[in-house]
Design a protein around this motif. Structure first.
Motif, PDB file in Angstrom:
ATOM      1  N   LYS A 106       0.831  -1.215   0.000  1.00 32.55           N
ATOM      2  CA  LYS A 106       0.000   0.000   0.000  1.00 32.55           C
ATOM      3  C   LYS A 106       0.866   1.267   0.000  1.00 32.55           C
ATOM      4  O   LYS A 106       0.366   2.357  -0.240  1.00 32.55           O
ATOM      5  CB  LYS A 106      -0.940   0.013   1.210  1.00 32.55           C
ATOM      6  CG  LYS A 106      -2.032  -1.053   1.163  1.00 32.55           C
ATOM      7  CD  LYS A 106      -3.108  -0.804   2.207  1.00 32.55           C
ATOM      8  CE  LYS A 106      -3.880   0.472   1.886  1.00 32.55           C
ATOM      9  NZ  LYS A 106      -5.014   0.667   2.824  1.00 32.55           N
ATOM     10  N   TYR A 107       2.138   1.085   0.297  1.00 38.56           N
ATOM     11  CA  TYR A 107       3.066   2.212   0.296  1.00 38.56           C
ATOM     12  C   TYR A 107       3.548   2.454  -1.133  1.00 38.56           C
ATOM     13  O   TYR A 107       4.300   1.662  -1.697  1.00 38.56           O
ATOM     14  CB  TYR A 107       4.247   1.904   1.215  1.00 38.56           C
ATOM     15  CG  TYR A 107       5.280   3.009   1.307  1.00 38.56           C
ATOM     16  CD1 TYR A 107       5.037   4.151   2.051  1.00 38.56           C
ATOM     17  CD2 TYR A 107       6.509   2.874   0.657  1.00 38.56           C
ATOM     18  CE1 TYR A 107       5.998   5.154   2.152  1.00 38.56           C
ATOM     19  CE2 TYR A 107       7.476   3.857   0.747  1.00 38.56           C
ATOM     20  CZ  TYR A 107       7.209   4.998   1.498  1.00 38.56           C
ATOM     21  OH  TYR A 107       8.163   5.987   1.588  1.00 38.56           O
ATOM     22  N   VAL A 108       3.079   3.543  -1.723  1.00 40.32           N
ATOM     23  CA  VAL A 108       3.383   3.844  -3.124  1.00 40.32           C
ATOM     24  C   VAL A 108       3.830   5.298  -3.246  1.00 40.32           C
ATOM     25  O   VAL A 108       3.144   6.215  -2.771  1.00 40.32           O
ATOM     26  CB  VAL A 108       2.157   3.614  -4.034  1.00 40.32           C
ATOM     27  CG1 VAL A 108       2.501   3.931  -5.488  1.00 40.32           C
ATOM     28  CG2 VAL A 108       1.652   2.176  -3.909  1.00 40.32           C
ATOM     29  N   ASP A 109       4.972   5.505  -3.875  1.00 36.78           N
ATOM     30  CA  ASP A 109       5.497   6.857  -4.109  1.00 36.78           C
ATOM     31  C   ASP A 109       5.583   7.676  -2.820  1.00 36.78           C
ATOM     32  O   ASP A 109       5.243   8.861  -2.781  1.00 36.78           O
ATOM     33  CB  ASP A 109       4.624   7.597  -5.125  1.00 36.78           C
ATOM     34  CG  ASP A 109       4.672   6.955  -6.501  1.00 36.78           C
ATOM     35  OD1 ASP A 109       5.703   6.330  -6.827  1.00 36.78           O
ATOM     36  OD2 ASP A 109       3.664   7.060  -7.239  1.00 36.78           O
ATOM     37  N   GLY A 110       6.009   7.043  -1.745  1.00 35.01           N
ATOM     38  CA  GLY A 110       6.253   7.760  -0.496  1.00 35.01           C
ATOM     39  C   GLY A 110       5.020   8.051   0.337  1.00 35.01           C
ATOM     40  O   GLY A 110       5.102   8.819   1.300  1.00 35.01           O
ATOM     41  N   LYS A 111       3.890   7.437   0.010  1.00 31.89           N
ATOM     42  CA  LYS A 111       2.675   7.700   0.779  1.00 31.89           C
ATOM     43  C   LYS A 111       1.736   6.504   0.754  1.00 31.89           C
ATOM     44  O   LYS A 111       1.901   5.584  -0.040  1.00 31.89           O
ATOM     45  CB  LYS A 111       1.964   8.946   0.247  1.00 31.89           C
ATOM     46  CG  LYS A 111       1.641   8.926  -1.237  1.00 31.89           C
ATOM     47  CD  LYS A 111       1.076  10.271  -1.670  1.00 31.89           C
ATOM     48  CE  LYS A 111       0.675  10.294  -3.146  1.00 31.89           C
ATOM     49  NZ  LYS A 111       1.851  10.224  -4.038  1.00 31.89           N
ATOM     50  N   VAL A 112       0.732   6.559   1.651  1.00 33.98           N
ATOM     51  CA  VAL A 112      -0.234   5.468   1.789  1.00 33.98           C
ATOM     52  C   VAL A 112      -1.639   6.046   1.661  1.00 33.98           C
ATOM     53  O   VAL A 112      -2.006   6.980   2.390  1.00 33.98           O
ATOM     54  CB  VAL A 112      -0.097   4.767   3.160  1.00 33.98           C
ATOM     55  CG1 VAL A 112      -1.152   3.665   3.309  1.00 33.98           C
ATOM     56  CG2 VAL A 112       1.308   4.222   3.349  1.00 33.98           C
TER      57      VAL A 112
END
Length: 279
Positions: A106-112
């Protein structure tokens, strides 16, 4: 600009109360280029039973951060994302949680994406109207409420809050002190010798600031408590708080101290009639 958070009069200290023992450090939200404090903790909706150890032995708790962390959020494309979880240290070198380890794929491009969260997030704006030393109860002149459905922003609404001009007694400790002590029937107060009585009068008001439901929460004896309540009821008015355009009832307290030195200062002197002269 960020804002950290009662209307406390240090006469005797006039306070008000409603349920956390201490004002809490807020989560922060980046929205439309501004960094806002928010009266909400969306992570609490995710971890309703048990919560993973965010920081290990480097965790930090304090009375103004009972949850043990401060989360950072951002709204992009009308979607709420979690970007950081910090420990509650007030130092510059705060410890950050490993979001990738906590959230996996769920952690994508530094965010959730916060797709677990549905509900409202309130951000206090403008001047402080009324400080309450509990939780997120402090009131600012404006509130921005953002409503989410499974992480999607579905509504944005602004509200205006204010405190009435109220009475001089709710603003000026010296005038409040003068009023209360000058109206006490000191004949009903026993000889205190070297003792000082400290008591606490509790009351609410109606929407016009008139006192009602006056009682003594921390008293001395029936007679003295009754006199303290009687005098408090004589106050002609008090401040009232309006939140989102509606009167918001508060429980107010006035600590009162009684001593022989105060009696000497405020007790009205009774003049005896002059003796008649006999011719």
């Amino acid at each position: 600009m960020r804002k950290f958070y009662s209307f406390i009069l240090l006469l005797f200290s006039v306070g008000s109360g409603k349920v956390w023992a201490t004002a809490q450090v807020p989560d922060i939200l980046i929205y439309k280029g501004d960094t806002l404090d928010i009266y909400a903790n969306p992570l609490e909706d995710l971890y309703t039973t048990t919560r993973p150890d965010f920081f290990g032995i480097q965790g930090y708790e304090s009375t103004d951060c009972w949850r043990g962390y401060q989360a950072e959020w951002i709204i992009e494309n009308n979607t709420l994302y979690l970007t950081n979880i910090y420990n509650c240290s007030h130092q510059e070198n705060k410890v950050k949680a490993n979001l990738e380890k906590l959230f996996g794929s769920k952690y994508v491009d530094g965010k959730v994406k916060a797709d677990w969260f549905s509900g409202g997030i309130v951000s206090p704006q403008g001047k402080l109207v009324h400080y309450i030393h509990m939780g997120y109860n402090s009131i600012y002149e404006n509130e921005l409420e953002l409503t989410f459905q499974k992480g999607k922003l579905v509504k944005e609404q602004w509200y205006h809050n204010y405190m009435s001009e109220g009475s001089v007694y709710s603003k000026d400790p010296d005038k409040l002190k003068q009023f209360l002590y000058s109206h006490i029937d000191w004949n009903k107060i026993p000889d205190l010798k070297q003792q000082q009585i400290c008591m606490c009068v509790v009351f609410t008001t109606d929407g016009k600031g008139r006192l009602d439901s006056v009682s003594v929460a921390k008293g001395y004896n029936v007679q003295v408590d009754k006199e303290a309540a009687r005098v408090a009821k004589m106050l002609p008015e008090w401040q009232v708080v309006y939140r989102r355009g509606k009167f918001e009832p508060w429980l107010w307290t006035i600590p009162i101290a009684l001593s022989e030195s105060i009696r000497k200062q405020y007790m009205k002197k009774t003049k005896l009639p002059k003796e008649a002269h006999i011719k």
